[in-house]
Write an enzyme that holds these catalytic residues in place. Structure first.
Site, PDB file in Angstrom:
ATOM      1  N   ILE A 165       0.850  -1.171   0.000  1.00  0.00           N
ATOM      2  CA  ILE A 165       0.000   0.000   0.000  1.00  0.00           C
ATOM      3  C   ILE A 165       0.896   1.233   0.000  1.00  0.00           C
ATOM      4  O   ILE A 165       2.087   1.146   0.306  1.00  0.00           O
ATOM      5  CB  ILE A 165      -0.978   0.024   1.201  1.00  0.00           C
ATOM      6  N   ASP A 166       0.323   2.377  -0.331  1.00  0.00           N
ATOM      7  CA  ASP A 166       1.109   3.596  -0.449  1.00  0.00           C
ATOM      8  C   ASP A 166       1.726   4.015   0.878  1.00  0.00           C
ATOM      9  O   ASP A 166       1.228   3.652   1.952  1.00  0.00           O
ATOM     10  CB  ASP A 166       0.231   4.742  -0.957  1.00  0.00           C
ATOM     11  N   LYS A 167       2.756   4.827   0.798  1.00  0.00           N
ATOM     12  CA  LYS A 167       3.450   5.337   1.975  1.00  0.00           C
ATOM     13  C   LYS A 167       2.482   5.962   2.973  1.00  0.00           C
ATOM     14  O   LYS A 167       2.547   5.675   4.176  1.00  0.00           O
ATOM     15  CB  LYS A 167       4.494   6.379   1.551  1.00  0.00           C
ATOM     16  N   ARG A 268      -8.072   6.024  -4.619  1.00  0.00           N
ATOM     17  CA  ARG A 268      -7.843   7.465  -4.746  1.00  0.00           C
ATOM     18  C   ARG A 268      -8.292   7.971  -6.119  1.00  0.00           C
ATOM     19  O   ARG A 268      -8.925   9.037  -6.229  1.00  0.00           O
ATOM     20  CB  ARG A 268      -6.367   7.760  -4.503  1.00  0.00           C
TER      21      ARG A 268
END
Length: 356
Positions: A165-167, A268
């Site tokens: 998953i993203d930062k 997103r």
């Protein structure tokens, strides 16, 4: 002979969801260009002869998972390589340019056994080294956690993180501790049999209150750092997100999103596409005031909310899969983190005061 080669050695190929796993993009690890005199040859045989320590079975598994590309398109293992074909091996993580150094970074371990580990990632923690982040990542933390385990090599692509998953997204991730576990879990992600649900805070209140967003996601033609939806299917890859409004808070809402597919930045991008970007998502315009009043007091309130939750408001709350060895159905859930809870609480208080 080969006209071009990115690398000529690999310990093994990992089976992973190469056609788009949980907000992932693909990275080319190996690239070969067949020479002008290349005779027709199955791509699995072509690669086995060029990748050291890699079995034909592993190459076939990688092809089944969409990890083998010819001229940029995924092919099956029976594809016959022709002269000047560009054959690539792609994975869901960047190449590790340096050896991974163990770092004593705290881990919130939700579950662990001999086959796998489930970790709750905090916001702000990069998952894989690369792109200037060669230390301080989740992989470095895993290297420390497994430093006394002789069977776990953090540099071995046959084990480790199955998805990412993203930062600035928080939440649950599963880590495979053996090659067999990595293969089995990777197949579940590829076959889309896992269960992944996220909680997000978005601008506005989606109508209808529950629905499905369908639209190919690919690299934006205007900004290469962004992904975009291509509704006509001309580019990108098929993507489906199911959403449901959990709580309406006037100018914003708390939404549950269930991934049917997993593309880079999928939630997103899809929420922006339907006009409801995630709060404080700077990449997709959610860090601007998109709903509400035009007063300095309101702007200050929103700024305070952004300071409380200084990231896109997205949390991977649930993760379900079948245990790769026992066949048991596993299901994990993690609490929405404090920064999102605090921000949601502030919006409730604001709405109560305004009578919204």
């Amino acid at each position: 002979m080969m006209d071009d080669v990115m690398s000529d050695s690999v310990d093994d190929l990992e089976l992973t969801e190469c056609d788009g796993n949980s907000e992932n993009e693909l990275y080319e690890h190996f690239r070969f260009v067949a020479d002008k005199g290349q005779q027709l040859l199955r791509v699995d045989k072509f690669l086995v002869s060029r990748l050291e320590k890699s079995s034909r079975n592993r190459v076939q598994q990688a092809a089944d998972a969409g990890c083998i590309l010819v001229n940029g398109k995924a092919v099956k293992s029976n594809y016959r390589v022709k002269p000047l074909d560009v054959v690539s091996v792609v994975m869901d993580r960047p190449r590790y340019e340096l050896e991974i150094i163990p770092e004593d970074i705290p881990l919130d371990i939700v579950y662990e056994d001999t086959d796998l580990l489930v970790v709750n990632k905090p916001p702000g923690l990069v998952v894989h080294p690369g792109h200037g982040n060669y230390s301080g990542t989740l992989v470095n933390a895993l290297a420390w956690h497994f430093k006394d385990n002789p069977d776990y090599d953090v540099n071995d692509p046959r084990m480790g993180l199955v998805h990412r998953i993203d930062k600035d997204t928080s939440g649950l991730l599963v880590v495979a501790k053996t090659p067999d576990a990595k293969t089995a879990l990777g197949k579940q992600f590829f076959d889309k049999t896992t269960r992944r649900e996220y909680v997000a805070v978005v601008w506005g209140v989606p109508e209808p209150s529950a629905g499905t967003v369908t639209g190919n996601i690919g690299r934006s033609l205007k900004d290469r750092l962004q992904m975009a939806v291509f509704p006509d299917g001309s580019q990108g890859k098929h993507a489906v997100t199911h959403y449901e409004v959990l709580e309406s808070l006037g100018y914003v809402s708390v939404v549950r999103c269930r991934l049917e597919t997993g593309r880079t930045h999928q939630i997103r991008v899809h929420m922006k596409y339907i006009g409801h970007p995630l709060l404080n998502d700077s990449r997709y315009g959610g860090d601007e005031i998109l709903r509400g009043e035009r007063t300095s007091k309101y702007r200050q309130f929103v700024d305070n909310c952004f300071q409380v939750c200084p990231r896109q408001a997205l949390h991977a709350r649930t993760l379900g899969f079948v245990h790769p060895r026992t066949g048991e159905e596993m299901f994990f859930s993690s609490d929405v983190p404090a920064d999102m809870i605090d921000m949601i609480s502030r919006w409730r208080t604001y709405n109560d005061a305004k009578g919204l």
